[in-house]
Scaffold this motif. Structure first.
Motif, PDB file in Angstrom:
ATOM      1  N   SER A  22       0.881  -1.170   0.000  1.00  0.00           N
ATOM      2  CA  SER A  22       0.000   0.000   0.000  1.00  0.00           C
ATOM      3  C   SER A  22       0.915   1.214   0.000  1.00  0.00           C
ATOM      4  CB  SER A  22      -0.901   0.016   1.241  1.00  0.00           C
ATOM      5  OG  SER A  22      -0.118   0.253   2.406  1.00  0.00           O
ATOM      6  N   MET A  23       0.373   2.365  -0.303  1.00  0.00           N
ATOM      7  CA  MET A  23       1.184   3.580  -0.268  1.00  0.00           C
ATOM      8  C   MET A  23       1.742   3.765   1.141  1.00  0.00           C
ATOM      9  SD  MET A  23       1.369   4.937  -3.295  1.00  0.00           S
ATOM     10  CE  MET A  23       1.445   6.705  -3.443  1.00  0.00           C
ATOM     11  N   TRP A  24       0.961   3.419   2.156  1.00  0.00           N
ATOM     12  CA  TRP A  24       1.403   3.566   3.537  1.00  0.00           C
ATOM     13  C   TRP A  24       2.599   2.672   3.832  1.00  0.00           C
ATOM     14  CZ3 TRP A  24       1.710   0.447   7.876  1.00  0.00           C
ATOM     15  CH2 TRP A  24       1.918   1.130   9.090  1.00  0.00           C
ATOM     16  N   THR A  25       2.538   1.408   3.419  1.00  0.00           N
ATOM     17  CA  THR A  25       3.657   0.501   3.697  1.00  0.00           C
ATOM     18  C   THR A  25       4.903   0.923   2.927  1.00  0.00           C
ATOM     19  OG1 THR A  25       2.982  -1.117   2.003  1.00  0.00           O
ATOM     20  CG2 THR A  25       2.185  -1.481   4.256  1.00  0.00           C
ATOM     21  N   ILE A  26       4.734   1.425   1.722  1.00  0.00           N
ATOM     22  CA  ILE A  26       5.883   1.874   0.925  1.00  0.00           C
ATOM     23  C   ILE A  26       6.502   3.113   1.561  1.00  0.00           C
ATOM     24  CG2 ILE A  26       6.610   2.770  -1.325  1.00  0.00           C
ATOM     25  CD1 ILE A  26       4.293   0.998  -2.526  1.00  0.00           C
ATOM     26  N   ALA A  27       5.672   4.060   1.984  1.00  0.00           N
ATOM     27  CA  ALA A  27       6.190   5.263   2.651  1.00  0.00           C
ATOM     28  C   ALA A  27       6.975   4.872   3.902  1.00  0.00           C
ATOM     29  CB  ALA A  27       5.047   6.212   3.004  1.00  0.00           C
ATOM     30  N   PRO A  42       1.568  11.872  -8.758  1.00  0.00           N
ATOM     31  CA  PRO A  42       0.259  12.351  -9.220  1.00  0.00           C
ATOM     32  C   PRO A  42      -0.365  11.466 -10.293  1.00  0.00           C
ATOM     33  CG  PRO A  42       2.013  13.694 -10.146  1.00  0.00           C
ATOM     34  CD  PRO A  42       2.648  12.763  -9.137  1.00  0.00           C
ATOM     35  N   GLN A  43       0.430  10.557 -10.868  1.00  0.00           N
ATOM     36  CA  GLN A  43      -0.105   9.629 -11.873  1.00  0.00           C
ATOM     37  C   GLN A  43      -1.029   8.588 -11.252  1.00  0.00           C
ATOM     38  OE1 GLN A  43       2.854   9.333 -10.477  1.00  0.00           O
ATOM     39  NE2 GLN A  43       3.425   7.194 -10.312  1.00  0.00           N
ATOM     40  N   ILE A  44      -1.051   8.509  -9.918  1.00  0.00           N
ATOM     41  CA  ILE A  44      -1.927   7.557  -9.226  1.00  0.00           C
ATOM     42  C   ILE A  44      -3.159   8.328  -8.770  1.00  0.00           C
ATOM     43  CG2 ILE A  44      -2.143   6.008  -7.245  1.00  0.00           C
ATOM     44  CD1 ILE A  44       0.871   5.532  -7.482  1.00  0.00           C
ATOM     45  N   PRO A  45      -4.285   8.153  -9.467  1.00  0.00           N
ATOM     46  CA  PRO A  45      -5.475   8.949  -9.146  1.00  0.00           C
ATOM     47  C   PRO A  45      -6.066   8.654  -7.774  1.00  0.00           C
ATOM     48  CG  PRO A  45      -5.970   7.334 -10.861  1.00  0.00           C
ATOM     49  CD  PRO A  45      -4.499   7.252 -10.587  1.00  0.00           C
ATOM     50  N   ASN A  46      -5.980   7.391  -7.334  1.00  0.00           N
ATOM     51  CA  ASN A  46      -6.508   7.009  -6.026  1.00  0.00           C
ATOM     52  C   ASN A  46      -5.408   6.275  -5.266  1.00  0.00           C
ATOM     53  OD1 ASN A  46      -7.751   5.946  -3.783  1.00  0.00           O
ATOM     54  ND2 ASN A  46      -9.530   5.155  -4.879  1.00  0.00           N
ATOM     55  N   PRO A  47      -4.754   6.955  -4.305  1.00  0.00           N
ATOM     56  CA  PRO A  47      -3.656   6.323  -3.575  1.00  0.00           C
ATOM     57  C   PRO A  47      -4.057   5.083  -2.778  1.00  0.00           C
ATOM     58  CG  PRO A  47      -3.759   8.683  -3.107  1.00  0.00           C
ATOM     59  CD  PRO A  47      -4.967   8.328  -3.903  1.00  0.00           C
TER      60      PRO A  47
END
Length: 120
Positions: A22-27, A42-47
């Motif tokens: 998920s974006m959270w785990t990657i961050a 910004p290319q990811i419309p829904n994070p």
């Protein structure tokens, strides 16, 4: 200051999404704030919806957030206290503006510190 969404993004590296990411785990994996990772992609419309195989930019620098008047880069010998004094703001305000730093007594050269416009 210009709007942060228009800052150019320089990727430190590119991460290929794996199943279960998920974006959270990657961050968290890269030690950067989630909102920074989202703004850098910004290319990811829904994070909340990323898919295995997608390429994620891991930013080399996180553009300032709207509440930051400036991003300060920690130098050797700096502490949150010396930075707060340098900018004339209360230490607790500086700490609250930087929730990405889990231990305010432990900062490292090269880290980005948000210098807030206002204390809340």
């Amino acid at each position: 200051m210009s709007d942060p969404q228009y800052y150019p993004v320089h990727c430190r590296t590119t991460y290929i999404v794996r199943p279960g990411d998920s974006m959270w785990t990657i961050a968290n994996m890269y030690g950067i704030p989630l909102d920074c990772l989202i703004r850098a992609n910004p290319q990811i419309p829904n994070p909340n919806l990323i898919y295995p195989g997608q390429q994620i930019c891991i930013p080399a620098f996180c553009p300032p957030e709207r509440h930051c008047r400036e991003m300060y880069i920690v130098r050797p010998g700096d502490s949150m206290w010396t930075i707060a004094n340098m900018y004339g703001i209360p230490l607790d305000c500086l700490i609250r503006a930087n929730p990405q730093i889990p231990n305010p007594n432990l900062i490292y050269p090269g880290q980005q510190i948000c210098i807030p416009y206002h204390c809340w």
